[in-house]
Design a protein around this motif. Sequence first.
Motif, short mmCIF file in Angstrom:
data_model
loop_
_atom_site.label_atom_id
_atom_site.label_comp_id
_atom_site.label_asym_id
_atom_site.label_seq_id
_atom_site.Cartn_x
_atom_site.Cartn_y
_atom_site.Cartn_z
N GLN A 7 5.69 -6.95 -9.92
CA GLN A 7 5.52 -6.19 -11.16
C GLN A 7 4.13 -5.53 -11.19
OE1 GLN A 7 7.14 -4.47 -13.16
NE2 GLN A 7 7.98 -5.84 -14.70
N MET A 8 3.12 -6.22 -10.62
CA MET A 8 1.78 -5.61 -10.51
C MET A 8 1.86 -4.34 -9.67
SD MET A 8 -1.07 -8.43 -9.60
CE MET A 8 -0.88 -10.01 -10.39
N VAL A 9 2.60 -4.41 -8.54
CA VAL A 9 2.73 -3.24 -7.67
C VAL A 9 3.45 -2.12 -8.44
CG1 VAL A 9 3.69 -2.33 -5.51
CG2 VAL A 9 2.79 -4.67 -5.59
N ALA A 10 4.48 -2.49 -9.20
CA ALA A 10 5.24 -1.47 -9.94
C ALA A 10 4.35 -0.79 -10.99
CB ALA A 10 6.48 -2.09 -10.59
N VAL A 11 3.52 -1.58 -11.67
CA VAL A 11 2.60 -1.00 -12.67
C VAL A 11 1.55 -0.16 -11.94
CG1 VAL A 11 0.82 -1.53 -14.40
CG2 VAL A 11 2.95 -2.84 -14.38
N GLY A 12 1.03 -0.70 -10.82
CA GLY A 12 0.03 0.02 -10.03
C GLY A 12 0.57 1.34 -9.51
N ARG A 13 1.78 1.31 -9.02
CA ARG A 13 2.41 2.54 -8.50
C ARG A 13 2.52 3.59 -9.60
NH1 ARG A 13 8.52 2.14 -6.48
NH2 ARG A 13 8.70 1.54 -8.67
N ALA A 14 2.92 3.15 -10.79
CA ALA A 14 3.02 4.11 -11.92
C ALA A 14 1.64 4.66 -12.28
CB ALA A 14 3.66 3.42 -13.12
N LEU A 15 0.61 3.80 -12.22
CA LEU A 15 -0.74 4.25 -12.58
C LEU A 15 -1.31 5.22 -11.55
CD1 LEU A 15 -2.27 0.89 -13.84
CD2 LEU A 15 -1.58 2.86 -15.23
N MET A 16 -0.81 5.17 -10.32
CA MET A 16 -1.25 6.10 -9.28
C MET A 16 -1.02 7.56 -9.70
SD MET A 16 -2.64 4.80 -6.51
CE MET A 16 -2.35 6.00 -5.19
N ALA A 17 -0.06 7.78 -10.56
CA ALA A 17 0.23 9.15 -11.01
C ALA A 17 -0.74 9.60 -12.11
CB ALA A 17 1.67 9.24 -11.51
N ASP A 18 -1.71 8.74 -12.46
CA ASP A 18 -2.69 9.08 -13.49
C ASP A 18 -2.02 9.49 -14.80
OD1 ASP A 18 -5.34 8.80 -13.34
OD2 ASP A 18 -5.67 10.58 -12.09
N PRO A 19 -1.13 8.65 -15.32
CA PRO A 19 -0.38 9.08 -16.50
C PRO A 19 -1.22 9.05 -17.78
CG PRO A 19 0.14 6.80 -15.97
CD PRO A 19 -0.79 7.28 -14.89
N GLU A 37 0.83 -1.21 0.00
CA GLU A 37 0.00 0.00 0.00
C GLU A 37 0.87 1.27 0.00
OE1 GLU A 37 -3.67 -0.06 1.07
OE2 GLU A 37 -3.91 2.05 1.58
N THR A 38 1.92 1.27 0.82
CA THR A 38 2.79 2.46 0.87
C THR A 38 3.50 2.65 -0.47
OG1 THR A 38 3.11 2.09 3.22
CG2 THR A 38 4.66 3.57 2.15
N ASN A 39 3.96 1.54 -1.07
CA ASN A 39 4.58 1.64 -2.39
C ASN A 39 3.63 2.25 -3.39
OD1 ASN A 39 7.44 0.38 -3.02
ND2 ASN A 39 6.59 -0.82 -1.33
N LEU A 40 2.36 1.82 -3.34
CA LEU A 40 1.36 2.38 -4.28
C LEU A 40 1.17 3.88 -4.03
CD1 LEU A 40 -1.42 -0.39 -4.33
CD2 LEU A 40 0.28 0.12 -6.10
N ARG A 41 1.03 4.22 -2.75
CA ARG A 41 0.78 5.64 -2.41
C ARG A 41 1.94 6.53 -2.85
NH1 ARG A 41 -3.53 6.79 0.83
NH2 ARG A 41 -4.60 4.99 1.69
N LEU A 42 3.15 5.98 -2.81
CA LEU A 42 4.30 6.78 -3.22
C LEU A 42 4.22 7.17 -4.70
CD1 LEU A 42 7.16 5.01 -1.23
CD2 LEU A 42 6.39 7.38 -0.99
N GLY A 43 3.46 6.39 -5.47
CA GLY A 43 3.29 6.72 -6.88
C GLY A 43 2.51 8.00 -7.11
N ALA A 44 1.74 8.42 -6.10
CA ALA A 44 0.92 9.63 -6.25
C ALA A 44 1.52 10.78 -5.45
CB ALA A 44 -0.50 9.36 -5.79
N ARG A 54 -4.73 10.33 -4.15
CA ARG A 54 -3.76 9.40 -3.55
C ARG A 54 -4.38 8.10 -3.05
NH1 ARG A 54 -0.95 13.32 0.58
NH2 ARG A 54 -1.02 15.18 -0.70
N ASP A 55 -5.69 7.93 -3.26
CA ASP A 55 -6.37 6.72 -2.80
C ASP A 55 -6.08 5.57 -3.78
OD1 ASP A 55 -8.03 4.76 -1.97
OD2 ASP A 55 -9.87 5.97 -2.03
N PRO A 56 -5.49 4.47 -3.27
CA PRO A 56 -5.14 3.38 -4.18
C PRO A 56 -6.31 2.47 -4.57
CG PRO A 56 -4.27 2.94 -1.99
CD PRO A 56 -4.99 4.25 -1.90
N GLY A 87 2.92 14.00 -4.24
CA GLY A 87 2.86 15.35 -4.83
C GLY A 87 1.54 15.64 -5.53
N LEU A 88 0.68 14.63 -5.68
CA LEU A 88 -0.63 14.90 -6.29
C LEU A 88 -1.62 15.30 -5.21
CD1 LEU A 88 -1.07 11.97 -8.84
CD2 LEU A 88 -0.10 14.23 -9.21
#
Length: 219
Positions: free
Chosen positions: A124-136, A80-87, A95-97, A89-90
Amino acid sequence: MLEVRDLVVRYGTATALDEVSLDVGPGEMVALVGANGAGKSTLVNTLSGIVRPSAGVVRLDGRLAQVPEGRQLFASLTVETNLRLGAWGLARARRDPARIYALFPDLVALRGRPAGSLSGGQQQMVAVGRALMADPDLLAVDELSLGLAPMVVRDLAEHLTQLNRERGLAVLLIEQETTLAFSLCSRAYVLEAGRVVASGPSASLREDPAVVSAYLGGL
Ligand code: ATP
Protein backbone atom coordinates in the motif's frame (compact mmCIF):
# COMPACT_ATOMS: atom_id res chain seq x y z
CA MET A 1 -10.57 21.87 -6.80
CA LEU A 2 -12.95 18.99 -7.56
CA GLU A 3 -16.57 19.61 -8.43
CA VAL A 4 -18.89 16.72 -9.25
CA ARG A 5 -22.40 17.61 -10.30
CA ASP A 6 -25.38 15.30 -10.86
CA LEU A 7 -23.20 12.42 -11.97
CA VAL A 8 -25.03 9.41 -13.40
CA VAL A 9 -23.24 6.16 -14.26
CA ARG A 10 -25.00 3.12 -15.68
CA TYR A 11 -23.71 -0.38 -16.29
CA GLY A 12 -26.19 -1.65 -18.86
CA THR A 13 -29.58 -1.12 -17.25
CA ALA A 14 -28.22 -0.92 -13.68
CA THR A 15 -27.63 2.57 -12.24
CA ALA A 16 -24.41 2.61 -10.19
CA LEU A 17 -24.40 6.38 -9.52
CA ASP A 18 -27.60 8.39 -9.42
CA GLU A 19 -27.14 12.18 -9.56
CA VAL A 20 -24.14 12.30 -7.25
CA SER A 21 -22.75 15.73 -6.41
CA LEU A 22 -19.71 16.41 -4.25
CA ASP A 23 -16.87 18.89 -3.78
CA VAL A 24 -13.31 18.78 -2.54
CA GLY A 25 -11.72 22.17 -1.90
CA PRO A 26 -7.98 22.90 -2.27
CA GLY A 27 -6.07 21.32 0.61
CA GLU A 28 -9.16 19.60 1.99
CA MET A 29 -9.44 16.00 3.22
CA VAL A 30 -12.87 14.65 2.37
CA ALA A 31 -14.26 11.15 2.94
CA LEU A 32 -16.67 9.14 0.84
CA VAL A 33 -18.10 6.27 2.85
CA GLY A 34 -20.60 3.56 2.05
CA ALA A 35 -21.14 -0.19 2.14
CA ASN A 36 -20.04 -2.73 -0.47
CA GLY A 37 -21.58 -1.98 -3.84
CA ALA A 38 -22.66 1.58 -2.91
CA GLY A 39 -20.79 2.94 -5.93
CA LYS A 40 -17.59 4.25 -4.34
CA SER A 41 -15.16 2.66 -6.80
CA THR A 42 -17.38 3.66 -9.70
CA LEU A 43 -17.09 7.27 -8.57
CA VAL A 44 -13.26 7.22 -8.40
CA ASN A 45 -13.05 5.41 -11.71
CA THR A 46 -15.26 8.08 -13.26
CA LEU A 47 -13.01 10.82 -11.87
CA SER A 48 -9.96 9.22 -13.44
CA GLY A 49 -11.70 8.60 -16.75
CA ILE A 50 -11.78 4.79 -16.57
CA VAL A 51 -15.58 4.82 -16.45
CA ARG A 52 -17.63 7.09 -18.69
CA PRO A 53 -20.67 8.80 -17.13
CA SER A 54 -24.09 8.89 -18.81
CA ALA A 55 -24.76 12.35 -17.42
CA GLY A 56 -23.31 14.99 -15.12
CA VAL A 57 -20.18 17.05 -14.85
CA VAL A 58 -16.74 16.49 -13.31
CA ARG A 59 -14.58 19.62 -12.98
CA LEU A 60 -11.05 19.18 -11.74
CA ASP A 61 -8.62 22.05 -11.17
CA GLY A 62 -5.21 20.42 -11.19
CA ARG A 63 -3.87 16.92 -11.36
CA LEU A 64 -5.59 13.85 -9.91
CA ALA A 65 -3.80 10.66 -8.95
CA GLN A 66 -5.52 7.53 -7.78
CA VAL A 67 -4.55 4.81 -5.32
CA PRO A 68 -6.74 2.05 -6.73
CA GLU A 69 -8.66 -0.49 -4.69
CA GLY A 70 -6.51 -3.58 -4.18
CA ARG A 71 -3.38 -1.52 -4.97
CA GLN A 72 -2.96 -2.93 -8.51
CA LEU A 73 0.83 -3.07 -8.48
CA PHE A 74 2.83 -4.91 -11.12
CA ALA A 75 3.70 -7.89 -8.91
CA SER A 76 6.73 -9.14 -10.86
CA LEU A 77 8.27 -5.68 -11.32
CA THR A 78 10.45 -4.10 -8.63
CA VAL A 79 9.25 -1.52 -6.14
CA GLU A 80 11.38 1.10 -7.91
CA THR A 81 9.90 0.33 -11.34
CA ASN A 82 6.38 0.47 -9.91
CA LEU A 83 7.18 3.89 -8.45
CA ARG A 84 8.67 5.15 -11.71
CA LEU A 85 5.59 4.05 -13.61
CA GLY A 86 3.63 6.58 -11.55
CA ALA A 87 5.50 9.40 -13.30
CA TRP A 88 5.02 7.95 -16.78
CA GLY A 89 4.76 10.76 -19.31
CA LEU A 90 6.13 13.43 -16.98
CA ALA A 91 9.41 15.30 -17.57
CA ARG A 92 12.51 13.20 -16.86
CA ALA A 93 13.51 15.32 -13.84
CA ARG A 94 10.20 14.51 -12.15
CA ARG A 95 10.68 10.75 -12.55
CA ASP A 96 13.22 10.43 -9.72
CA PRO A 97 11.63 8.46 -6.85
CA ALA A 98 14.00 10.00 -4.23
CA ARG A 99 11.20 12.12 -2.74
CA ILE A 100 9.08 9.00 -2.27
CA TYR A 101 11.91 7.23 -0.45
CA ALA A 102 12.27 10.31 1.75
CA LEU A 103 8.59 10.02 2.62
CA PHE A 104 8.58 6.23 3.07
CA PRO A 105 12.13 5.32 4.23
CA ASP A 106 11.01 1.69 4.69
CA LEU A 107 10.87 1.38 0.90
CA VAL A 108 14.58 2.09 0.41
CA ALA A 109 15.67 -1.41 1.43
CA LEU A 110 12.87 -2.91 -0.67
CA ARG A 111 13.52 -0.97 -3.88
CA GLY A 112 14.93 -3.97 -5.80
CA ARG A 113 12.32 -6.47 -4.59
CA PRO A 114 9.39 -7.60 -6.76
CA ALA A 115 6.35 -5.67 -5.50
CA GLY A 116 4.39 -8.92 -5.21
CA SER A 117 6.76 -10.20 -2.51
CA LEU A 118 5.98 -7.33 -0.11
CA SER A 119 3.54 -7.34 2.80
CA GLY A 120 0.11 -5.76 2.29
CA GLY A 121 1.13 -2.62 4.18
CA GLN A 122 4.36 -2.25 2.23
CA GLN A 123 2.44 -2.72 -1.02
CA GLN A 124 0.00 0.00 0.00
CA MET A 125 2.99 2.31 0.65
CA VAL A 126 4.21 1.59 -2.90
CA ALA A 127 0.71 2.26 -4.27
CA VAL A 128 0.52 5.61 -2.44
CA GLY A 129 4.11 6.40 -3.47
CA ARG A 130 3.39 5.56 -7.10
CA ALA A 131 0.38 7.90 -7.09
CA LEU A 132 2.48 10.67 -5.49
CA MET A 133 5.07 10.32 -8.27
CA ALA A 134 2.57 12.07 -10.53
CA ASP A 135 2.78 15.16 -8.27
CA PRO A 136 -0.98 15.31 -7.80
CA ASP A 137 -2.97 18.20 -6.37
CA LEU A 138 -5.69 15.73 -5.39
CA LEU A 139 -5.15 12.16 -4.30
CA ALA A 140 -8.11 9.76 -4.48
CA VAL A 141 -7.47 6.79 -2.21
CA ASP A 142 -9.77 3.80 -2.72
CA GLU A 143 -9.93 1.62 0.44
CA LEU A 144 -6.69 2.54 2.18
CA SER A 145 -7.43 0.14 5.04
CA LEU A 146 -8.54 -2.92 3.05
CA GLY A 147 -6.97 -6.09 4.46
CA LEU A 148 -4.38 -4.22 6.54
CA ALA A 149 -3.61 -4.42 10.27
CA PRO A 150 -4.83 -1.40 12.31
CA MET A 151 -1.27 -0.31 13.15
CA VAL A 152 -0.28 -0.30 9.47
CA VAL A 153 -3.41 1.68 8.60
CA ARG A 154 -2.62 4.24 11.31
CA ASP A 155 0.88 4.71 9.89
CA LEU A 156 -0.40 5.20 6.32
CA ALA A 157 -3.11 7.56 7.57
CA GLU A 158 -0.47 9.60 9.40
CA HIS A 159 1.49 9.93 6.14
CA LEU A 160 -1.60 11.20 4.32
CA THR A 161 -2.36 13.71 7.08
CA GLN A 162 1.25 14.92 6.95
CA LEU A 163 1.12 15.37 3.15
CA ASN A 164 -2.13 17.27 3.56
CA ARG A 165 -0.82 19.52 6.32
CA GLU A 166 2.65 20.18 4.98
CA ARG A 167 2.12 20.22 1.22
CA GLY A 168 -1.54 21.11 0.95
CA LEU A 169 -2.36 17.88 -0.87
CA ALA A 170 -6.13 17.48 -1.18
CA VAL A 171 -7.38 13.97 -0.41
CA LEU A 172 -10.58 12.14 -1.29
CA LEU A 173 -10.62 9.11 0.98
CA ILE A 174 -12.97 6.35 -0.15
CA GLU A 175 -13.50 4.05 2.78
CA GLN A 176 -15.71 1.33 4.19
CA GLU A 177 -14.07 1.95 7.57
CA THR A 178 -16.31 4.83 8.55
CA THR A 179 -14.65 5.44 11.91
CA LEU A 180 -11.25 5.86 10.25
CA ALA A 181 -12.68 8.07 7.50
CA PHE A 182 -14.45 10.37 9.97
CA SER A 183 -11.38 10.70 12.17
CA LEU A 184 -9.10 11.63 9.24
CA CYS A 185 -11.42 13.89 7.25
CA SER A 186 -13.21 17.02 8.37
CA ARG A 187 -16.07 16.48 5.90
CA ALA A 188 -17.71 13.37 4.51
CA TYR A 189 -20.32 12.10 2.07
CA VAL A 190 -22.32 8.92 2.68
CA LEU A 191 -23.16 6.95 -0.44
CA GLU A 192 -25.94 4.37 -0.45
CA ALA A 193 -27.05 2.46 -3.54
CA GLY A 194 -25.51 5.11 -5.80
CA ARG A 195 -26.98 8.13 -4.01
CA VAL A 196 -25.55 10.61 -1.52
CA VAL A 197 -27.83 10.10 1.48
CA ALA A 198 -25.95 12.28 3.97
CA SER A 199 -23.09 14.79 3.91
CA GLY A 200 -21.49 17.40 6.09
CA PRO A 201 -18.85 17.81 8.79
CA SER A 202 -17.67 14.41 10.05
CA ALA A 203 -18.38 15.57 13.61
CA SER A 204 -22.09 16.02 12.78
CA LEU A 205 -22.36 12.79 10.78
CA ARG A 206 -20.93 10.93 13.76
CA GLU A 207 -23.97 12.11 15.73
CA ASP A 208 -26.51 11.41 12.98
CA PRO A 209 -28.71 8.48 14.18
CA ALA A 210 -29.20 7.11 10.63
CA VAL A 211 -25.46 7.15 9.93
CA VAL A 212 -24.67 5.68 13.35
CA SER A 213 -27.09 2.76 12.93
CA ALA A 214 -26.01 1.99 9.35
CA TYR A 215 -22.25 2.58 9.51
CA LEU A 216 -21.03 2.89 13.07
CA GLY A 217 -22.36 -0.36 14.47
CA GLY A 218 -25.39 1.28 16.05
CA LEU A 219 -23.40 2.63 19.01
P1 ATP B 1 -16.86 -2.14 -3.15
O1 ATP B 1 -16.49 -1.53 -1.87
O2 ATP B 1 -17.35 -3.55 -3.02
O3 ATP B 1 -15.83 -1.97 -4.24
P2 ATP B 1 -18.27 0.10 -4.22
O4 ATP B 1 -19.02 0.97 -3.28
O5 ATP B 1 -16.95 0.54 -4.65
O6 ATP B 1 -18.16 -1.36 -3.63
P3 ATP B 1 -18.90 -0.23 -7.00
O7 ATP B 1 -17.80 -1.23 -7.20
O8 ATP B 1 -18.71 1.12 -7.52
O9 ATP B 1 -19.23 -0.13 -5.45
O10 ATP B 1 -20.25 -0.85 -7.56
C1 ATP B 1 -21.49 -0.15 -7.61
C2 ATP B 1 -22.54 -1.02 -8.28
O11 ATP B 1 -22.23 -1.16 -9.68
C3 ATP B 1 -22.65 -2.44 -7.74
O12 ATP B 1 -23.98 -2.82 -7.76
C4 ATP B 1 -21.81 -3.25 -8.71
O13 ATP B 1 -22.28 -4.59 -8.76
C5 ATP B 1 -22.06 -2.52 -10.02
N1 ATP B 1 -20.90 -2.62 -10.94
C6 ATP B 1 -19.63 -2.19 -10.68
N2 ATP B 1 -18.83 -2.37 -11.76
C7 ATP B 1 -19.61 -2.94 -12.72
C8 ATP B 1 -19.38 -3.37 -14.07
N3 ATP B 1 -18.20 -3.23 -14.65
N4 ATP B 1 -20.44 -3.89 -14.74
C9 ATP B 1 -21.66 -4.02 -14.17
N5 ATP B 1 -21.93 -3.63 -12.92
C10 ATP B 1 -20.95 -3.10 -12.20
